[in-house]
Enzyme design. Sequence first.
Site, mmCIF file in Angstrom:
data_model
loop_
_atom_site.group_PDB
_atom_site.id
_atom_site.type_symbol
_atom_site.label_atom_id
_atom_site.label_comp_id
_atom_site.label_asym_id
_atom_site.label_seq_id
_atom_site.Cartn_x
_atom_site.Cartn_y
_atom_site.Cartn_z
ATOM 1 N N ASP A 1 0.662 -19.491 18.072
ATOM 2 C CA ASP A 1 1.793 -19.025 17.260
ATOM 3 C C ASP A 1 2.807 -20.150 17.013
ATOM 4 O O ASP A 1 3.314 -20.306 15.910
ATOM 5 C CB ASP A 1 2.480 -17.854 17.989
ATOM 6 C CG ASP A 1 3.636 -17.280 17.196
ATOM 7 O OD1 ASP A 1 3.475 -17.090 15.979
ATOM 8 O OD2 ASP A 1 4.709 -17.027 17.779
ATOM 9 N N ARG B 1 0.806 -1.214 0.000
ATOM 10 C CA ARG B 1 0.000 0.000 0.000
ATOM 11 C C ARG B 1 0.848 1.277 0.000
ATOM 12 O O ARG B 1 0.398 2.339 -0.375
ATOM 13 C CB ARG B 1 -0.876 -0.012 1.251
ATOM 14 C CG ARG B 1 -2.316 0.279 0.935
ATOM 15 C CD ARG B 1 -3.174 0.235 2.135
ATOM 16 N NE ARG B 1 -2.457 0.728 3.316
ATOM 17 C CZ ARG B 1 -2.962 0.719 4.531
ATOM 18 N NH1 ARG B 1 -4.157 0.255 4.731
ATOM 19 N NH2 ARG B 1 -2.283 1.167 5.567
ATOM 20 N N LYS C 1 9.001 -17.166 24.779
ATOM 21 C CA LYS C 1 9.813 -15.994 24.447
ATOM 22 C C LYS C 1 10.539 -15.541 25.704
ATOM 23 O O LYS C 1 10.095 -15.824 26.823
ATOM 24 C CB LYS C 1 8.927 -14.872 23.906
ATOM 25 C CG LYS C 1 8.167 -15.304 22.640
ATOM 26 C CD LYS C 1 8.042 -14.194 21.641
ATOM 27 C CE LYS C 1 7.314 -14.637 20.397
ATOM 28 N NZ LYS C 1 8.193 -15.020 19.303
ATOM 29 N N GLU D 1 13.205 -19.035 22.686
ATOM 30 C CA GLU D 1 13.649 -17.809 22.021
ATOM 31 C C GLU D 1 14.053 -16.793 23.067
ATOM 32 O O GLU D 1 13.453 -16.750 24.149
ATOM 33 C CB GLU D 1 12.504 -17.203 21.209
ATOM 34 C CG GLU D 1 11.995 -18.101 20.117
ATOM 35 C CD GLU D 1 10.960 -17.376 19.282
ATOM 36 O OE1 GLU D 1 11.354 -16.503 18.501
ATOM 37 O OE2 GLU D 1 9.765 -17.674 19.432
ATOM 38 N N LYS E 1 18.364 -18.909 22.395
ATOM 39 C CA LYS E 1 17.616 -19.258 21.196
ATOM 40 C C LYS E 1 18.050 -20.667 20.803
ATOM 41 O O LYS E 1 19.202 -20.895 20.406
ATOM 42 C CB LYS E 1 17.979 -18.256 20.084
ATOM 43 C CG LYS E 1 17.508 -18.646 18.702
ATOM 44 C CD LYS E 1 16.089 -18.282 18.461
ATOM 45 C CE LYS E 1 15.625 -18.683 17.076
ATOM 46 N NZ LYS E 1 14.185 -18.758 16.939
ATOM 47 N N ASP F 1 4.822 -23.903 6.591
ATOM 48 C CA ASP F 1 5.258 -23.946 7.982
ATOM 49 C C ASP F 1 6.783 -23.980 7.866
ATOM 50 O O ASP F 1 7.353 -25.003 7.486
ATOM 51 C CB ASP F 1 4.754 -25.219 8.671
ATOM 52 C CG ASP F 1 5.161 -25.248 10.129
ATOM 53 O OD1 ASP F 1 6.306 -24.865 10.427
ATOM 54 O OD2 ASP F 1 4.350 -25.651 10.977
ATOM 55 N N HIS F 2 7.422 -22.853 8.160
ATOM 56 C CA HIS F 2 8.849 -22.776 7.794
ATOM 57 C C HIS F 2 9.706 -23.781 8.573
ATOM 58 O O HIS F 2 10.804 -24.098 8.155
ATOM 59 C CB HIS F 2 9.381 -21.343 7.904
ATOM 60 C CG HIS F 2 9.679 -20.882 9.290
ATOM 61 N ND1 HIS F 2 8.719 -20.396 10.131
ATOM 62 C CD2 HIS F 2 10.834 -20.849 9.990
ATOM 63 C CE1 HIS F 2 9.282 -20.074 11.285
ATOM 64 N NE2 HIS F 2 10.568 -20.341 11.239
ATOM 65 N N LYS G 1 13.368 -26.682 7.700
ATOM 66 C CA LYS G 1 14.652 -26.719 8.419
ATOM 67 C C LYS G 1 15.360 -28.040 8.133
ATOM 68 O O LYS G 1 14.731 -29.097 8.133
ATOM 69 C CB LYS G 1 14.440 -26.518 9.928
ATOM 70 C CG LYS G 1 13.973 -25.100 10.278
ATOM 71 C CD LYS G 1 14.001 -24.839 11.755
ATOM 72 C CE LYS G 1 13.286 -23.548 12.109
ATOM 73 N NZ LYS G 1 14.035 -22.327 11.823
ATOM 74 N N HIS H 1 4.453 -25.159 14.333
ATOM 75 C CA HIS H 1 5.822 -25.695 14.337
ATOM 76 C C HIS H 1 6.019 -26.890 15.279
ATOM 77 O O HIS H 1 6.603 -27.906 14.901
ATOM 78 C CB HIS H 1 6.818 -24.605 14.725
ATOM 79 C CG HIS H 1 6.657 -23.331 13.962
ATOM 80 N ND1 HIS H 1 6.293 -23.300 12.639
ATOM 81 C CD2 HIS H 1 6.815 -22.031 14.328
ATOM 82 C CE1 HIS H 1 6.239 -22.041 12.224
ATOM 83 N NE2 HIS H 1 6.541 -21.256 13.232
#
Length: 496
Positions: free
Chosen positions: A242, A49, A348, A223, A353, A184-185, A189, A247
């Site tokens: 999330d 946008r 989190k 994380e 990590k 789903d990233h 992996k 995942h």
Amino acid sequence: MPDRILTPCIFTIFGGTGDLTRRKLIPALYNMSVDGVLPEELAVVCVGRRPYSTCEYRDILLESVTKHSRYPVRTDKWEWLRERIHYYRMDLPESEGYLSLKAWLEELDEKAGTRGNRLFYLAVAPSLFEPIVLNLHRHGMVTNHGSWQRVVIEKPFGRDLKSASYLNSVIESVFPPENVFRIDHYLGKEMLRNLMVIRFGNAVFESIWNSRYIDNIQITAAETDGVENRAGYYESSGALRDMLQSHLLQLLALVAMEPPISLDYKSVRDEKVKFLRSLLKMDDEIFRGHTIRGQYGEALLDGGRIIKAYRQEAGIDPASNTETFIALRILAGNFRWGGMPFYLRTGKRLPKKTTYVVLEFKSMPEILYFKEYKGMQPNLLVVRIQPEEGVSFSFNAKKPGQEFEITTVKMDYCQNCDYENNSPESYERLLADALRNDQTLFASWEEIEASWSFVDSIARSWEKETVSFPNYAPGTWGPPASDELLARYGHHWWNL
Ligand code: BG6
């Protein structure tokens, strides 16, 4: 072997100015151009946008590529990609814009030789999935006659089973199921792909991969970051929706599924679905206390730096009850795993990590000579997903010397030590797969349906409980209740 060079197409990203495009998608495309897998006939159209010219937009992307790509920027490679990138300004929910977008893509198609093929990538807020898909349909942009049109949908795929089913029916009313890529990233992996080889390619592992030999299986996805600039999204999703729904359950399914009859995507998905359906629902009274929720508070670090509590972060409700941590004890009602607990946790602002799986094997019976020797530990098979990738197995041995002392020793395979820490990022792999029409590393609707059905059972059980947040300090492994949950069953988390 699939063709190395991918099929010509216009890669259209809705959400061109978003974080995902800048941090992941464009750097992934750049790396793919360095690897020489992108076709000459390629155009990348980023729709957004904001009022950028293509020239300004390309300059912004160069900064992102410099910062986020795994290869250093090479002028020739960047110039090759740069001239294929275009910015297209329009209001995504507005129907009118699609007519001119369609005409413009057709013109570009002629020039770039992309043969009518389109990969539409929805890197936008979930509320825009439906209007975009319906507008593509309304304006005749999904024809699949003599060319292909595919859609890649980012998570979150719905908010619960009901909304996910609705979304799926909208998408599949426009795109045939084989052209829908639910990303789903984590599935891209390296070590998730390696899991099948580790499990099914080694007789020593597969034969003991069950509840007769394994005492418990733990999955940790920790994380250090907080919610960052994603308040709007995270407030309505929390760690449960999330991370767990997507995942963690995908990772668990790969760890626990039965051997598929072949490695084709349908067979693998079938086994994952069967496992996900076997999970016992958590709103049953017997699972009371098996789900722990947490939210990080404030911390004062050495040197006076303050880490804000979740409730103090920009855009977050100061009385928010959104969880930033979750720990679960899960059981699967199937023959292989009956009675054996899976412990899953994610959060989190944890100490590091890291993502890893631990298979803790049963201890030897306390008999004979071992009884009086201290130091015996259960065997552990650890699969490290990130940042290090590898597998280690630890076992007991005698310490060299006169004394009969026992020590734990480790066989360790560090995969990214051997491959110079530069294995292709998930998004590169997944984009390449979507372009070559390979669904293996994408989630099927049945998997998503089964995982929402499980996650809904947790959400329902939480409705009956009250929470007292914040309940853990940044830099710790979550609320004390997470350790207590395992201690109740004689277990403890392996904090690696
Ligand atoms: C995303 C979540 O899907 O995965 C984020 O929305 C999370 O909240 C991220 O930070 C973690 O991904 P990775 O690959 O860094 O472990």
